[in-house]
Write a protein that holds these residues in place. Structure first.
Motif: not given
Ligand code: ADP
Length: 484
Positions: A200-218
């Motif tokens: 779940l913390l990695l999801a925060e990192v993914i947000q921070e990295a600016g990945l387009p929404p929906g590319v990674v879902n947890i």
């Protein structure tokens, strides 16, 4: 199960890692379409610290409808954004994830140890840096896929469903997410129910990295959430790491569909020590192979084969070394063996220990004083074990070692291969020729020579037989995420 004694081998001053830099929320939603969202109907459950049984946070039990929303978000992101992006662009996002992970490494390490029970030394020095390295490694491949698959037309699968276990939570997520992104797939991942926090913390990192929404879902929750992913019609590929039982269920569920799958399942690794080996190093390798991460390692060296001429010496040294291992607070930097991941797993281990005693094997248990609260198991050895003993056949997934002896190379190859599994093996010898001869005859996906449990993002990992199929890591790890 343990002979508890007051005797302590070392009286070390506690050296606990600080938790002041760690920010854990009281509850976590699902990470879908780039945002944390509450489930409409899903209940919450507690994730606890197995070292003290205290609640850490509340996690969402995703429903079938939540999985559906996550898969549709992944499909949309695949169709509209990710499949259209160049490899070089995808690579930039993956590099960003790697760098942010490095920056937040201490925070991740502490949370991994709190949520899973593993010693901080391990999460700090192995899990987190290796996870970051996997992102770096696959970021490098994203724009070079033509070199990995020359003269072939390649295509991503589409939506990858990924299910991870509780023994290396962040690392297993990295093993799965990094190659999937590099090859252009989008993702719905479910971490194990007892250890979801770092994912779940990695999801925060993914947000921070600016990945387009929906590319990674947890999506979080128990087994049925994984089953919804496996059975979802719009998921094109399944990557699973976990027990052989669930792996077989997934294999059956996908039979007759055109979904691609990789299964990384159980193991019963053989650690083989010859009389010409450097004995002290080998003993350290045995300890590392089975007591590392409380034996919660699918490639653990849970069967030890010692050449008869050195059996006495190895046993004596092993028992001495075990008496020096420190079992206790996972956040203490002195700790060698942390907490067992859950009460359920502790019961499994205790049952196997009882079976071993009933089968007539001789047991030796480390005399460490175990903490009163939490789930603990002292390092345990069984000698006088035969090939037919259950403890030498079945995966225990705890700090329990079954020891057998051998005289010749041919004999030990037969014994080591006499298992339904085929994930890992270790060979300890002074002779390179013996090592190479043996490694071509042992049926194991990974074979270490004069070392054990060493990993590198560039090196593929995976099994034979009931240990599964497909490879993760290295260039081979890309192949399972593309169609040619
Ligand atoms: P273990 O026995 O080591 O806990 P499992 O194979 O049960 O390993 O769990 C590994 C992962 O598989 C976890 O994320 C778990 O929730 C998930 N899982 C369990 N049952 C199923 C299932 N029937 N289908 C898909 N995933 C499952």
């Amino acid at each position: 199960m343990t002979k508890k004694s007051k005797k302590k081998t070392w009286d070390l001053v506690p050296a606990p890692e600080s938790t002041s830099h760690v920010n854990i929320q009281s509850e976590y939603g699902l990470f879908i379409n780039g945002k944390f969202q509450k489930s409409k109907k899903g209940k919450m459950y507690d994730t606890i610290n197995p070292a003290n049984e205290k609640k850490i946070a509340k996690i969402t039990e995703a429903t079938k409808a939540d999985v559906d929303t996550a898969v549709l978000a992944a499909k949309k992101a695949y169709d509209n954004v990710w499949s259209k992006m160049t490899g070089a662009e995808r690579g930039k996002y993956i590099y960003r994830i790697a760098r942010i992970l490095q920056e937040r490494a201490r925070e991740f390490a502490v949370i991994e140890s709190m949520d899973g029970g593993k010693p901080i030394r391990e999460s700090r020095d192995i899990d987190i840096p290796l996870a970051a390295n996997h992102f770096f490694y696959y970021a490098g491949w994203a724009d070079k896929l033509d070199y990995a698959f020359p003269n072939q037309k390649i295509k991503p699968h589409g939506v990858a469903g990924q299910i991870t276990p509780w023994n290396f939570p962040l690392l297993m997520a990295a093993w799965k997410i990094a190659p999937a992104l590099a090859t252009g797939n989008t993702i719905v991942l479910k971490p194990a129910e007892t250890t979801s926090l770092t994912t779940l913390l990695l999801a925060e990192v993914i947000q921070e990295a600016g990945l387009p929404p929906g590319v990674v879902n947890i999506v979080t929750g128990h087994g049925p959430v994984g089953a919804h992913i496996v059975n979802h019609a719009k998921v094109n590929k399944i990557a699973f790491t976990g027990s052989t039982g669930v792996g077989k269920y997934i294999h059956n569920a996908l039979a007759g569909t055109d979904k691609s799958m990789t299964l990384e399942l159980g193991g019963k690794g053989a650690n083989i020590i010859f009389e010409d080996a450097a004995i002290d190093q080998a003993v350290e390798g045995i300890v590392n192979g089975i007591f590392f991460n409380q034996g919660h390692v699918c490639c653990a060296g849970s069967r030890l084969f010692v050449q008869e001429s050195i059996q006495k010496e190895v046993l004596k040294k092993l028992k001495h070394r075990i008496s020096t291992l420190i079992v206790g607070d996972p956040l203490d930097k002195n700790t060698d063996i942390g907490a067992i991941n859950s009460n359920k797993q502790l019961k499994v281990i205790k049952d196997y220990v009882k079976i071993g005693q009933k089968e007539g094997a001789d047991m030796y248990v480390g005399e460490q004083v175990l903490p009163k609260k939490g789930f603990w198991c002292a390092p345990t050895l069984f000698t006088n074990v035969s090939q037919s003993h259950i403890i030498s056949k079945e995966e225990i997934f705890g700090p329990v070692l079954a020891i057998q002896s051998f005289r010749t190379v041919a004999e030990v190859i037969k014994k080591a291969n006499n298992t339904p599994y085929g994930l890992s093996a270790g060979i300890w010898t002074d002779k390179g020729s013996k090592l190479f001869n043996m490694s071509s005859q042992l049926k194991a996906g990974v074979i270490w020579g004069n070392t054990f449990n060493k990993f590198d993002p560039g090196s593929p990992f995976g099994g034979y037989k009931e240990s599964g199929f497909g490879r993760e890591g290295g260039m081979h790890g890309l192949a399972d995420y593309i169609k040619t």
